[in-house]
Scaffold this active site. Structure first.
Site, short mmCIF file in Angstrom:
data_model
loop_
_atom_site.label_atom_id
_atom_site.label_comp_id
_atom_site.label_asym_id
_atom_site.label_seq_id
_atom_site.Cartn_x
_atom_site.Cartn_y
_atom_site.Cartn_z
N GLN B 164 0.90 -1.07 -0.17
CA GLN B 164 0.04 0.19 0.08
C GLN B 164 0.81 1.22 -0.01
O GLN B 164 1.84 1.15 0.69
CB GLN B 164 -0.82 0.07 1.41
CG GLN B 164 -1.95 1.24 1.50
CD GLN B 164 -2.37 1.25 2.71
OE1 GLN B 164 -1.54 1.93 3.70
NE2 GLN B 164 -3.57 0.89 3.22
N HIS B 166 1.36 5.95 0.08
CA HIS B 166 0.79 7.04 0.53
C HIS B 166 0.87 7.96 -0.77
O HIS B 166 1.89 8.04 -1.33
CB HIS B 166 1.53 7.78 1.65
CG HIS B 166 1.41 7.27 2.90
ND1 HIS B 166 2.54 7.41 3.73
CD2 HIS B 166 0.55 6.37 3.50
CE1 HIS B 166 2.39 6.71 4.87
NE2 HIS B 166 1.11 6.33 4.76
N GLU B 193 -3.13 5.40 -0.63
CA GLU B 193 -3.83 6.31 0.65
C GLU B 193 -3.35 7.75 0.57
O GLU B 193 -2.27 8.08 0.35
CB GLU B 193 -3.43 5.58 2.02
CG GLU B 193 -3.86 6.44 3.45
CD GLU B 193 -2.99 5.91 4.49
OE1 GLU B 193 -2.17 5.21 4.37
OE2 GLU B 193 -3.72 6.13 5.58
N GLU B 244 -9.12 3.13 6.92
CA GLU B 244 -8.45 2.38 7.87
C GLU B 244 -7.99 3.37 9.09
O GLU B 244 -7.28 3.20 9.90
CB GLU B 244 -6.95 1.79 7.20
CG GLU B 244 -5.83 2.85 6.95
CD GLU B 244 -4.78 2.09 6.40
OE1 GLU B 244 -4.36 0.93 6.40
OE2 GLU B 244 -3.81 2.84 5.81
N GLN B 319 -4.22 -2.21 10.51
CA GLN B 319 -3.12 -1.78 10.40
C GLN B 319 -2.15 -1.39 11.69
O GLN B 319 -2.83 -0.86 12.44
CB GLN B 319 -2.98 -0.39 9.38
CG GLN B 319 -3.37 0.78 10.04
CD GLN B 319 -2.74 2.03 9.38
OE1 GLN B 319 -1.84 2.00 8.43
NE2 GLN B 319 -3.69 3.11 9.54
N ASP B 358 5.48 2.37 7.38
CA ASP B 358 5.17 3.49 6.89
C ASP B 358 5.89 4.81 7.47
O ASP B 358 6.62 5.36 6.63
CB ASP B 358 3.85 3.67 6.80
CG ASP B 358 2.90 3.55 7.94
OD1 ASP B 358 3.56 2.82 8.89
OD2 ASP B 358 1.94 3.89 8.13
N SER B 385 2.19 -0.20 5.24
CA SER B 385 0.86 0.30 5.37
C SER B 385 1.15 1.88 4.82
O SER B 385 0.37 2.78 5.50
CB SER B 385 0.07 0.30 6.73
OG SER B 385 1.04 0.25 7.78
#
Lengths: 189, 578
Positions: B164, B166, B193, B244, B319, B358, B385
């Site tokens: 995943q 950002h 995200e 999330e 997460q 992350d 994440s």
């Protein structure tokens, strides 16, 4: 960091009674946390809290409005003290600030975690930004839609300061008093 | 911090003490003091307040008493002493039928089963989902980091690992976000995200991200991490496809500080589920400590309570892995091991895990890579994440351990070790083509909705930009007005699909419609659901791709087309060309 400048200003905060809901539409409440100037007299980044408060107040006054300073002792949650400050503010606008320097601008009809402007990275907020935050808060209070104060972002602020910020927070918790009402403060430098 | 040029360790300051007193210094140590790692914040353990990653002397010992199908005593507390987290976990998160059997198993022998390839995952889950928080912690405390990696490989829910990212902009620049989301999707991320610098920008950044992602690859799901009610509304409107940012905590006081309880979180979760939106919770070591309310318990113990609250709420995933408090566990001994351990316990609870990696916690390149290796080697549902698909200066989650400047290195690491890390090499020409299409689609949507125009100059800048520094100035105040208009006028994802279809962006329209249809079907809210393929919307989840690893020759192997793709990094020399 912007601290080694002029002679150190000192801040005196005197309680003048329980803070009440304001009626003046030209006021902006500055909500400060339990340990502000008690636990420490500077932010996590070493910015003097006297200067911080003075710049925010000057920013508000520059727009022709009046600052009111209120201390919240029953919670340390910035979203909550910011929002409750806004509810006490005659204009419905407040600035919330914790001892370490984390700051936001809040409005009475929002929810705690949704605010007008947030400055989450305390070590990155310098005096110029604090003045701009005061100015913008006053402009919201006047019903204007200002350009938000530019948000600084330093990906290395967390590695450097987060654990330390947690230690500060734990120590600030010792100033918490769940039974104490928000207090109106008289400010002198 | 009164610093001279020498980066003294935070809090300590010993490093510069010698210089101040004029003591002659070792050149070796002076050089070491200049290394990035000395900029990190390190703190000694302080168990009284919970400044300890694992095994606090205040952690409870495992125990359980079941009476007439109800847990009446757990981890040393009688039911009438339970706080609301204990009560919620006892009533909803533990398989009571197997609880006594599970608690009777010796923790060390169960830890051995976790790393034994001959013990299948289902057998572990049968008992691990019947254990109390203290029991799960006591099991995992027996594992060293290599064993945690082995256990993760078997225990993650979905067999195929993923990633995943950002996509954010310090200026909340929508054109940049659309282009970066397209590139991120092309690079292979399953989920993208966003969050914002200014909260009121969220509807526009969410819209920009979704259009970009669906341009990059049909089926990438997107979210916008903002205040919980706004996040739900954006999802319901079809501006996002998952969420999330629903936080749960390990102590009652922290929950109460947020005006929440496990029940209120469960209610919110049902809001998402009823709209067919994929959702996972957020927790992670150090959060309770960050709030000053860790009750002297270890970070791992409190995090285990969060994991079981998630389980009890019926939510499919979590997460964790430090997440936004990562610099706190990593400031104390065994903190990096602790975040791997909390990921593993999430898997033992049979939940999808987005395993952190992350947010930044260190100035040191070596340390950030080392922190990632357990999840990278074992493979998790989402190794990061949030891998920053933009430069870290634009990352509004306060930076990520890996960012867009690490794309090539991350691909090379996958190639070096033949490991699926969830990104793939791409070529410059294709990236430019996708970025252009995405930002032009957004330009058209803005025009049709009467929003502040995205100029051709902005389109051109967004195609070639590395980050917001390459973008022309744009008025945030005007965009905020448009964002408010979008909400007030009730614009939905379906409206955007129509605009895209009408203006020649049919593929993006089809893909965005696919996401909306996915919500009606609701299949991707199964545990660890993702969409594979490009615009085919094939759902892969723990249901149809369960992790069946049982030693060499089984489970997920990086081979075939995926492996061929990884080999092909853009600066490798072809021997035949020489």
């Amino acid at each position: 960091m912007a601290h080694a400048q002029q002679q150190t200003r000192t801040l005196e905060l005197t309680e003048t009674g329980v803070a009440t809901e304001g009626t003046a539409t030209d006021e902006v409440v500055i909500s400060i946390s339990a340990g502000f100037n008690e636990l420490k007299d500077e932010t996590l980044a070493g910015v003097n809290l006297a200067d911080v408060l003075r710049e925010m107040m000057a920013g508000i006054e520059e727009e022709g409005l009046t600052p009111r300073v209120v201390r919240f002792t029953d919670t340390l949650d910035l979203g909550v003290i910011g929002l409750r400050g806004a509810k006490l503010s005659g204009s419905g606008i407040s600035i919330g600030i914790q001892t370490r320097g984390t700051t936001l601008i809040h409005q009475e009809d929002l929810v705690p975690l949704s605010n007008l402007e947030l400055f989450p990275q305390a070590p990155l907020i310098d005096l110029e930004t604090f003045r701009a935050i005061g100015k913008n808060a006053a402009r919201y209070a006047k019903g204007e839609t200002p350009e938000p104060v530019p948000v600084a972002n330093d990906p290395m602020a967390r590695p450097k300061y987060q654990a330390l910020a947690a230690v500060w927070h734990i120590k600030e918790m010792q100033y918490k008093d769940e039974d104490k009402e928000p207090m109106e403060l008289e400010v002198s430098f | 911090m009164v610093n001279n040029d020498t980066p003294a360790t935070d809090g300590g300051g010993e490093a510069s003490a010698a210089e101040e007193t004029g003591t002659r210094r070792s050149n070796r140590f002076k050089k070491l003091d200049e290394r990035a790692v000395t900029e990190d914040g390190f703190v000694n353990e302080w168990p009284d307040v919970g400044f300890v990653a694992m095994e606090s002397p205040n952690d409870p010992a495992p125990s359980i008493t079941v009476d007439d199908g109800q847990i009446v005593e757990m981890d040393g507390k009688d039911r009438d002493e339970f706080d609301f987290i204990d009560r919620f976990i006892a009533d909803y998160a533990i398989n009571v039928e197997r609880a006594e059997d599970a608690m009777d198993v010796d923790s060390e022998s169960f830890a051995r089963d976790l790393v034994d390839i001959n013990v299948p995952r289902e057998e572990i889950v049968e008992l691990s989902t019947a254990m109390t928080p203290a029991k799960l912690v006591s099991v995992v405390n027996h594992l060293d980091i290599a064993e945690i990696i082995m256990a993760m490989k078997k225990m993650r829910t979905r067999q195929t690992p993923g990633n995943q990212c950002h996509v954010t902009s310090v200026e909340d620049n929508v054109a940049q976000i659309a282009a970066d989301a397209a590139e991120a999707a092309l690079r292979g991320f399953y989920e993208v995200e966003n969050t914002v610098g200014v909260a009121r920008m969220a509807p526009l950044t969410a819209l920009a991200q979704q259009i970009g992602a669906q341009c990059g690859r049909g089926g990438v799901i997107t979210q916008c991490a903002v205040e919980e009610a706004t996040e739900l509304e954006l999802g319901m409107r079809g501006m996002t496809g998952y969420a999330e940012t629903v936080s749960v905590y390990g102590t009652e006081d922290v929950f109460k500080d947020g005006d929440d309880t496990p029940w209120s979180k469960a209610f919110l979760a049902s809001g998402y589920a009823s709209r067919g939106l994929k959702m996972r919770y957020t927790s992670g070591a150090g959060a309770e400590l960050n709030m000053g309310q860790a009750e002297g318990k270890s970070m791992l113990y409190l995090e285990t309570r969060c994991i079981l609250v998630t389980k009890g709420c019926g939510v499919q995933g979590l997460q964790n892995g430090g997440i936004s408090c990562i610099a706190i566990p990593t400031s104390v001994p065994a903190g990096v091991k602790e975040v791997a351990a909390e990921n593993l316990i999430t898997m033992m609870a049979d939940l999808e895990v987005a395993s952190g990696n992350d947010q930044t916690f260190t100035h040191s390149d070596k340390r950030r890579t080392a922190r990632m290796m357990p999840q990278f080697l074992a493979g998790t549902d989402f190794i990061f994440s949030g891998y920053s698909a933009v430069p870290n200066y634009d990352n509004m989650f306060a930076g990520s351990t890996f960012d867009s400047s690490d794309f090539d290195e991350y691909n090379v690491m996958q190639r070096d070790l033949q490991v699926e890390g969830g990104t793939r090499p791409v070529d410059e020409e294709t990236v430019l083509e996708y970025r252009e299409r995405a930002v032009k689609a957004l330009q058209t949507v803005f025009e049709e909705l009467g929003f502040p125009p995205i100029t051709d100059e902005e389109v051109d800048a967004a195609i070639y930009a590395d980050g917001s520094k390459d973008m022309p100035e744009r008025s945030t105040a005007e965009d905020i007005e448009a964002a408010e208009e979008l909400l007030e006028d009730g614009v939905t994802g379906a409206d955007v699909v129509k605009i895209l279809a009408k203006n020649g962006f049919e593929t993006i329209a089809q893909n965005m419609l696919g996401i909306l249809k996915g919500r009606v079907a609701g299949d991707y809210i199964q545990t660890s659901g993702i969409f594979e393929g490009d615009g085919e919307f094939d759902i892969v989840s723990a249901v149809n791709d369960p992790n069946e690893y049982q030693g060499p020759g089984t489970g997920f192997r990086l081979e075939g087309e995926r492996w061929e793709e990884k080999k092909d990094i853009r600066f490798a020399v072809d021997p035949e060309d020489i």
